[in-house]
Motif scaffolding. Structure first.
Motif, short mmCIF file in Angstrom:
data_model
loop_
_atom_site.label_atom_id
_atom_site.label_comp_id
_atom_site.label_asym_id
_atom_site.label_seq_id
_atom_site.Cartn_x
_atom_site.Cartn_y
_atom_site.Cartn_z
N ILE A 265 0.84 -1.19 0.00
CA ILE A 265 0.00 0.00 0.00
C ILE A 265 0.88 1.24 0.00
N PRO A 266 0.67 2.16 -0.96
CA PRO A 266 1.45 3.40 -0.98
C PRO A 266 1.27 4.19 0.32
N TYR A 267 2.29 4.88 0.72
CA TYR A 267 2.36 5.70 1.92
C TYR A 267 2.41 4.88 3.21
N LEU A 268 2.06 3.59 3.16
CA LEU A 268 2.14 2.74 4.34
C LEU A 268 3.23 1.69 4.22
N SER A 269 3.70 1.50 3.00
CA SER A 269 4.66 0.42 2.76
C SER A 269 5.93 0.58 3.59
N GLU A 270 6.39 1.84 3.77
CA GLU A 270 7.63 2.05 4.53
C GLU A 270 7.45 1.65 5.99
N SER A 271 6.27 1.95 6.55
CA SER A 271 6.02 1.58 7.95
C SER A 271 5.95 0.08 8.12
N PHE A 272 5.28 -0.61 7.19
CA PHE A 272 5.16 -2.06 7.30
C PHE A 272 6.49 -2.75 6.99
N ALA A 273 7.32 -2.14 6.17
CA ALA A 273 8.61 -2.74 5.85
C ALA A 273 9.52 -2.82 7.08
N LYS A 274 9.27 -1.96 8.06
CA LYS A 274 10.07 -1.96 9.28
C LYS A 274 9.66 -3.07 10.24
N ILE A 275 8.49 -3.67 10.01
CA ILE A 275 7.99 -4.73 10.90
C ILE A 275 8.51 -6.07 10.36
N ILE A 276 9.59 -6.54 10.90
CA ILE A 276 10.21 -7.77 10.41
C ILE A 276 10.13 -8.90 11.44
N PHE A 277 9.70 -8.58 12.66
CA PHE A 277 9.46 -9.60 13.68
C PHE A 277 8.06 -9.37 14.27
N LEU A 278 7.27 -10.44 14.33
CA LEU A 278 5.87 -10.32 14.76
C LEU A 278 5.63 -11.02 16.10
N SER A 279 6.68 -11.31 16.83
CA SER A 279 6.53 -11.99 18.12
C SER A 279 5.74 -11.14 19.12
N ASN A 280 6.05 -9.87 19.21
CA ASN A 280 5.33 -9.00 20.13
C ASN A 280 3.86 -8.88 19.74
N SER A 281 3.58 -8.84 18.45
CA SER A 281 2.20 -8.74 17.98
C SER A 281 1.39 -9.97 18.35
#
Length: 244
Positions: free
Chosen positions: A117-133
């Motif tokens: 998704i444009p404008y959101l892709s950079e934020s999601f690209a930083k999420i590389i570990f989902l253990s906390n989620s």
């Protein structure tokens, strides 16, 4: 002290004990440079093009560096994962495993779609570990199933469990952690809660019914009700009544 910790660990249900052990071992291994986090993080390109499918699992096991945030999440994992497995999912280990599998799939899907998704892709690209989620998802599901339990946050104020995810989200923001991580857990948790608890009451259908092949992996002990040997559930024959 060591014996008390050992007993506490042994008394954990199987899913909680396995996940907690894998998370602690993985995080300590990375801290000691035995394992490289670069071999664990979620990378869609490496998964698809180089068939590194283990990343779909290992990104849920690493909790970053061992600091106060790590201790908090280990506490949440040990507490709320255990509470769910021992209470809401008591005798339903396969269903609990399926809940975690559903949550992991939803979280992975959100990150992959968000990266497009444009404008959101950079934020999601930083999420590389989902253990906390995934840990936060368990907290959210527990809070939905136990909304009226009274709780206290660091002894500062009291609230009911229904607000626990929001209190923890506010605390994450205050300490400078990413709110995206907790929000993703809340989204996955609400998706599970709606499809498992709300939607079946509305329609009579249960879309998240655990597949039979997953049930076959776990042999839950059936609940056996003992019955005295000589208890009768019908009147005795007439001839027995007239015997001396």
């Amino acid at each position: 002290m060591a014996q008390a910790v050992e007993e506490w660990y042994k008394q954990m249900p199987v899913i909680t004990r396995s996940y907690l052990t894998a998370a602690v071992v993985t995080t300590i291994g990375c801290s000691l440079d035995i394992i490289s986090p670069y071999h664990l993080y979620l990378n869609p390109r490496l998964v698809v093009k180089q068939y590194q499918f283990w990343r779909l699992v290992t990104n849920f096991l690493y909790f970053r560096k061992m600091d106060l945030d790590f201790l908090f999440h280990m506490f949440f994992l040990a507490r709320y994962c255990k509470l769910l497995e021992e209470n809401s999912f008591r005798g339903r280990t396969a269903d609990f495993f399926y809940m975690l599998l559903f949550g992991a799939t939803v979280l992975t899907g959100i990150v992959l779609l968000g990266g497009m998704i444009p404008y959101l892709s950079e934020s999601f690209a930083k999420i590389i570990f989902l253990s906390n989620s995934l840990t936060f998802m368990m907290v959210y599901v527990w809070s939905k199933q136990n909304p009226f339990i009274h709780m206290s946050f660091l002894g500062l104020f009291t609230f009911t469990a229904a607000y626990l995810p929001w209190v923890l989200l506010g605390f994450s923001v205050l300490v400078g952690a990413s709110a995206w991580v907790d929000l993703l857990g809340m989204i996955a948790g609400h998706a599970y809660y709606f499809l498992e608890d709300v939607y079946p009451r509305m329609t009579g259908r249960r879309p998240l019914k655990t597949p039979s092949f997953i049930k076959a992996l776990f042999a839950d002990d059936p609940v056996v009700v003992a019955r005295p040997a000589n208890v009768r559930f019908a009147p005795p024959p007439a001839e027995e009544l007239h015997q001396d």
